[in-house]
Design a protein around this motif. Structure first.
Motif, PDB file in Angstrom:
ATOM      1  N   GLY A 703      24.394  10.949 -11.773  1.00 18.66           N
ATOM      2  CA  GLY A 703      23.739   9.704 -12.143  1.00 18.66           C
ATOM      3  C   GLY A 703      23.503   8.790 -10.954  1.00 18.66           C
ATOM      4  O   GLY A 703      23.026   7.668 -11.114  1.00 18.66           O
ATOM      5  N   GLU A 704      23.800   9.240  -9.755  1.00 20.00           N
ATOM      6  CA  GLU A 704      23.668   8.426  -8.541  1.00 20.00           C
ATOM      7  C   GLU A 704      22.203   8.328  -8.129  1.00 20.00           C
ATOM      8  O   GLU A 704      21.453   9.304  -8.179  1.00 20.00           O
ATOM      9  CB  GLU A 704      24.476   9.064  -7.412  1.00 20.00           C
ATOM     10  N   VAL A 705      21.786   7.130  -7.738  1.00 21.46           N
ATOM     11  CA  VAL A 705      20.449   6.930  -7.185  1.00 21.46           C
ATOM     12  C   VAL A 705      20.495   7.300  -5.719  1.00 21.46           C
ATOM     13  O   VAL A 705      21.126   6.603  -4.908  1.00 21.46           O
ATOM     14  CB  VAL A 705      19.968   5.479  -7.372  1.00 21.46           C
ATOM     15  N   ILE A 706      19.821   8.398  -5.356  1.00 17.12           N
ATOM     16  CA  ILE A 706      19.881   8.911  -3.982  1.00 17.12           C
ATOM     17  C   ILE A 706      19.008   8.081  -3.052  1.00 17.12           C
ATOM     18  O   ILE A 706      19.403   7.748  -1.929  1.00 17.12           O
ATOM     19  CB  ILE A 706      19.438  10.398  -3.947  1.00 17.12           C
ATOM     20  N   ASP A 707      17.813   7.732  -3.505  1.00 16.82           N
ATOM     21  CA  ASP A 707      16.895   6.932  -2.691  1.00 16.82           C
ATOM     22  C   ASP A 707      15.939   6.208  -3.624  1.00 16.82           C
ATOM     23  O   ASP A 707      15.775   6.589  -4.793  1.00 16.82           O
ATOM     24  CB  ASP A 707      16.118   7.817  -1.724  1.00 16.82           C
ATOM     25  N   SER A 708      15.284   5.129  -3.120  1.00 19.56           N
ATOM     26  CA  SER A 708      14.343   4.358  -3.938  1.00 19.56           C
ATOM     27  C   SER A 708      13.233   3.807  -3.068  1.00 19.56           C
ATOM     28  O   SER A 708      13.404   3.622  -1.859  1.00 19.56           O
ATOM     29  CB  SER A 708      15.063   3.225  -4.671  1.00 19.56           C
ATOM     30  N   TYR A 709      12.074   3.533  -3.744  1.00 16.52           N
ATOM     31  CA  TYR A 709      10.893   3.006  -3.058  1.00 16.52           C
ATOM     32  C   TYR A 709      10.305   1.875  -3.908  1.00 16.52           C
ATOM     33  O   TYR A 709      10.099   2.031  -5.115  1.00 16.52           O
ATOM     34  CB  TYR A 709       9.833   4.104  -2.877  1.00 16.52           C
ATOM     35  N   SER A 710      10.016   0.755  -3.270  1.00 13.02           N
ATOM     36  CA  SER A 710       9.374  -0.363  -3.982  1.00 13.02           C
ATOM     37  C   SER A 710       7.872  -0.135  -4.025  1.00 13.02           C
ATOM     38  O   SER A 710       7.270   0.278  -3.028  1.00 13.02           O
ATOM     39  CB  SER A 710       9.674  -1.692  -3.279  1.00 13.02           C
ATOM     40  N   ILE A 711       7.282  -0.397  -5.209  1.00 12.55           N
ATOM     41  CA  ILE A 711       5.834  -0.242  -5.364  1.00 12.55           C
ATOM     42  C   ILE A 711       5.275  -1.482  -6.042  1.00 12.55           C
ATOM     43  O   ILE A 711       5.989  -2.240  -6.700  1.00 12.55           O
ATOM     44  CB  ILE A 711       5.472   1.007  -6.197  1.00 12.55           C
ATOM     45  N   THR A 712       3.958  -1.698  -5.843  1.00 14.30           N
ATOM     46  CA  THR A 712       3.267  -2.869  -6.401  1.00 14.30           C
ATOM     47  C   THR A 712       2.199  -2.406  -7.403  1.00 14.30           C
ATOM     48  O   THR A 712       1.436  -1.480  -7.110  1.00 14.30           O
ATOM     49  CB  THR A 712       2.612  -3.701  -5.299  1.00 14.30           C
ATOM     50  N   PHE A 713       2.163  -3.071  -8.568  1.00 14.94           N
ATOM     51  CA  PHE A 713       1.194  -2.741  -9.623  1.00 14.94           C
ATOM     52  C   PHE A 713       0.052  -3.756  -9.587  1.00 14.94           C
ATOM     53  O   PHE A 713       0.261  -4.955  -9.368  1.00 14.94           O
ATOM     54  CB  PHE A 713       1.850  -2.753 -11.003  1.00 14.94           C
TER      55      PHE A 713
END
Length: 719
Positions: A703-713
């Motif tokens: 359940g660990e979040v390995i990596d993340s990216y911010s995006i714009t809608f």
């Protein structure tokens, strides 16, 4: 003709469900895919589509109504001939008919009734300005929207008021039809005013003024029977509103309002001055033939008694209205003399009573002298022959007394069970007795309009020209309805249910398999006769008996993904999935399903459903984002990663109204540690109105979040 959900007309209008049925047509709720809006489609019934006359009349309705544009009139969008299908596309009003609203509330509040009546009158007034007469104003054709707006619908018999159509026979609903329409005569704007008056009557009284076992009885009542003031049924009705209703429902058109503008003006006045005497009644000139007053009537006038029962006070409620005269304004009468009398007859009557009084006095004097002479003679005879003839004077005196009674008295006839008009005539023929109505009561054994009881009772000796008080039957409180005449066996269950409920019956629907009756249609019903308020049970066909039946789950309100899973778990397949805007169902959730939850279907059958695109505003835009990245798994595994495997998924996280909302973008996938994980999505659709979010790579096992990216809608118009 019944259109099934999912059927497309002109490759544009998708049928969603049937929402009503009338005498000539069925009404369906549909989605216009070209303009992305909900509409109502009125489809001519199959039995009429081959009749050119009916088709022409059906088109005439649309052509008349399409000319109108007013906030209180249902808009017409399109008129279509598609093969043997003839239909009208119109504005869909989400709400309730005024008829159903009255049924639920019983009686409307006075201000509420005036508000509804004013909106209806404004819509009809706009039609009258265009030369169009509705001719079928009734609560069933008046819709109250959820926002309180009132709209007039179904110009089913409307025609332009031209010289070719002014004398056309009207075919409006009989409980609301004007007298001139009932006799097939001249119809104009005042016919609509009469029907609106009956509608206002029902709003405040909770019932229509004229009821009967058949349409002929009701039509004749509109022509002949004086209308019962609505205050007889509801004492809270103010004077102003009642006078508006009574003027609108006058038998003769010339006595009614001349236009809807006048009706609206008086309704506005009634809001601020409910008990005022502001309604101006037109002079009612009696053009009947001259009536000669006979001796019984003269005797009644001299003795101070009221004349005959053929007066408006005999109408139910008018006596009650007389008791309220302190606050009820009286109508001005044009003449003080009895209706139809001539001046010559009045001058003769001025002389005749004097002569007749002299003759009467002389007659009485002669009678007294004769009686005195007889008494003296009898007294002398009694003294001479007391022993042998003592009974003679007594016998003679009894005869004399009986002869005197026969001149001034009469034995009361029996009128119980007779119709009111026949009873009145019988009483008049029996010594000039006249009938007065003391009450109206419901009766299961005495027909409507017949006499239930009388006072004095039959056989009683009473004075000539005296009053007889009677109680008149209103018929059974609840009329027995013969269901066999409704043709329920030829209807689908939904139509049969609405037909019965429209007649005030409660309906229970049961399912039963049948090899001979089509799915959804009526197999049987019971009982065959019922009274208003009673329950009728309909047995509906579920089609042939199922070999491998499964139960349909409830997917309404669920997300599209979960709906598919629930159907699959139940052994059913997804059918046609359509989209529609909704003010109440969140975007992406199911609005409705073709097969009701809990019903039985054959395993593997398809279930259609409609998914919400959100509100009308939301359906105009989509909020989209994209990402094109890749992630090396070696970054978290290190040397020897080729022999290591990970199960990963990619998800989108957004904050919507202060809460985290997570949506899966890529399902769990197992990869070797030396591989590159592509994080590439061209069109990620986010929550409406939310401009930011985070794409996350998650280790499914931990359940660990390995990596993340911010995006714009960004908002993108719907294609």
């Amino acid at each position: 003709m019944i259109l099934r959900p999912g059927t497309f007309l002109q490759e544009r209008y998708e049928i969603l469900e049937q929402i009503g049925s009338g005498g000539m047509s069925n009404v369906f709720k549909a989605l216009c895919h070209k303009l992305n809006r909900l509409v109502a489609i009125k489809l001519l019934k199959e039995e009429f589509s081959s009749d050119s006359g009916f088709v022409s009349k059906f088109k005439m309705e649309a052509q008349a109504a399409a000319r109108l544009s007013h906030p209180n009139i249902v808009n017409i969008y399109d008129v279509v001939d598609e093969g043997n299908l003839h239909y009208i596309v119109m504005e869909l009003i989400e709400g309730i008919t005024l008829k159903n609203y009255i049924s639920k509330k019983g009686c409307l509040d006075v201000k509420e009734a005036i508000g509804v009546a004013m909106q209806v009158a404004q819509g009809i007034s706009a039609a009258h300005e265009q030369g169009i007469i509705h001719r079928d104003i009734k609560p069933q054709n008046i819709i109250i929207a959820r926002d309180g707006k009132v709209k007039v619908a179904d110009f089913g018999i409307a025609r332009a008021a031209t010289s070719q159509t002014l004398s056309a026979t009207a075919v409006g609903s009989v409980h609301y039809i004007s007298p001139e329409q009932a006799r097939g005569g001249y119809s104009d704007v005042r016919s609509d005013i009469y029907s609106l008056g009956i509608t206002m009557y029902e709003m405040v009284a909770g019932r229509v003024p004229f009821q009967g076992d058949n349409t002929v009885t009701v039509a004749l009542a509109h022509l002949e029977t004086p209308i019962t003031p609505p205050s007889y049924y509801n004492e809270d009705i103010p004077v102003g509103l009642e006078n508006i209703i009574l003027k609108s429902t006058e038998k003769k058109p010339e006595y009614r309002y001349a236009s809807m503008v006048e009706v609206i003006a008086d309704l506005r006045h009634a809001l601020v001055d409910p008990d005022g005497d502001f309604v101006h009644h037109n002079p009612q000139i009696d053009d009947s033939q001259t009536v000669i007053i006979g001796k019984p009537e003269l005797e009644q006038i001299r003795s101070g008694r009221k004349v005959s029962s053929d007066r408006p006070s005999d109408v139910p409620g008018n006596r009650k209205k007389e008791q309220r005269n302190e606050r009820r304004p009286e109508r001005k009468q044009d003449a003080q003399m009895p209706a139809g009398r001539t001046k010559k007859e009045d001058s003769e009557e001025d002389i005749n009573p004097k002569i007749e009084k002299l003759l009467t006095a002389a007659g009485i004097l002669v009678a007294v002298i004769i009686v005195i002479v007889l008494l003296v003679v009898f007294a002398k005879i009694g003294g001479l022959f007391r022993s042998g003839s003592s009974k003679m004077p007594e016998s003679t005196a009894e005869v004399s007394k009986e002869e005197t009674l026969s001149d001034k008295s009469v034995k009361m006839p029996d009128v119980i069970g007779l119709a009111a008009d026949i009873a009145s005539q019988k009483l008049k023929n029996s010594g000039g007795l006249y009938m007065k109505t003391s009450d109206y009561v419901f009766s299961e054994s005495v027909a409507e309009g017949d006499i239930v009881s009388q006072e004095p009772s039959a056989g009683t000796v009473v004075d000539k020209y005296s009053a007889v008080y009677v109680v008149i039957s209103k018929g059974p409180e609840h009329i027995t309805i013969d269901l066999s005449k409704l043709g329920l066996e030829k209807m689908d269950a939904a139509t049969a249910k609405s037909t019965l409920e429209a007649k005030g019956l409660k309906v229970e629907v049961e399912q039963k398999s049948s090899d001979s009756v089509s799915n959804g249609y009526v197999i049987s019903y019971s009982p065959f006769e019922a009274k208003e308020g009673e329950t009728v049970t309909i047995v509906s066909s579920s089609g042939p008996a199922l070999i491998n039946p499964v139960t349909v789950p409830n997917i309404t309100g669920q997300t599209r993904e979960l709906a598919g899973e629930l159907l699959a778990d139940a052994g059913l397949a997804e059918g046609t999935i359509t989209e529609a805007a909704s003010e109440t169902v969140p975007r992406g959730n199911v609005i409705s399903q073709s097969s009701a939850a809990g019903t039985q279907l054959e395993a593997g059958s398809a279930v259609n459903y409609v998914v919400s695109t959100g509100t009308a505003q939301q359906s105009k835009y989509r909020y989209l984002a994209s990402i094109d990245k890749s992630y090396s798994l070696q970054r978290i595994i290190g040397p020897g990663s080729g022999s290591t495997q990970l199960t990963l998924k990619i998800q989108l996280r957004q904050s919507v109204n202060g809460k985290d909302v997570i949506r899966e973008l890529m399902g769990p996938v197992t990869m070797n540690g030396d591989q590159m994980l592509p994080v590439s999505f061209k069109n990620i659709e986010g929550a409406y109105g939310v401009t930011s979010g985070t794409v996350e790579i998650v280790n499914v096992e931990t359940g660990e979040v390995i990596d993340s990216y911010s995006i714009t809608f960004v908002p993108v118009p719907q294609s």
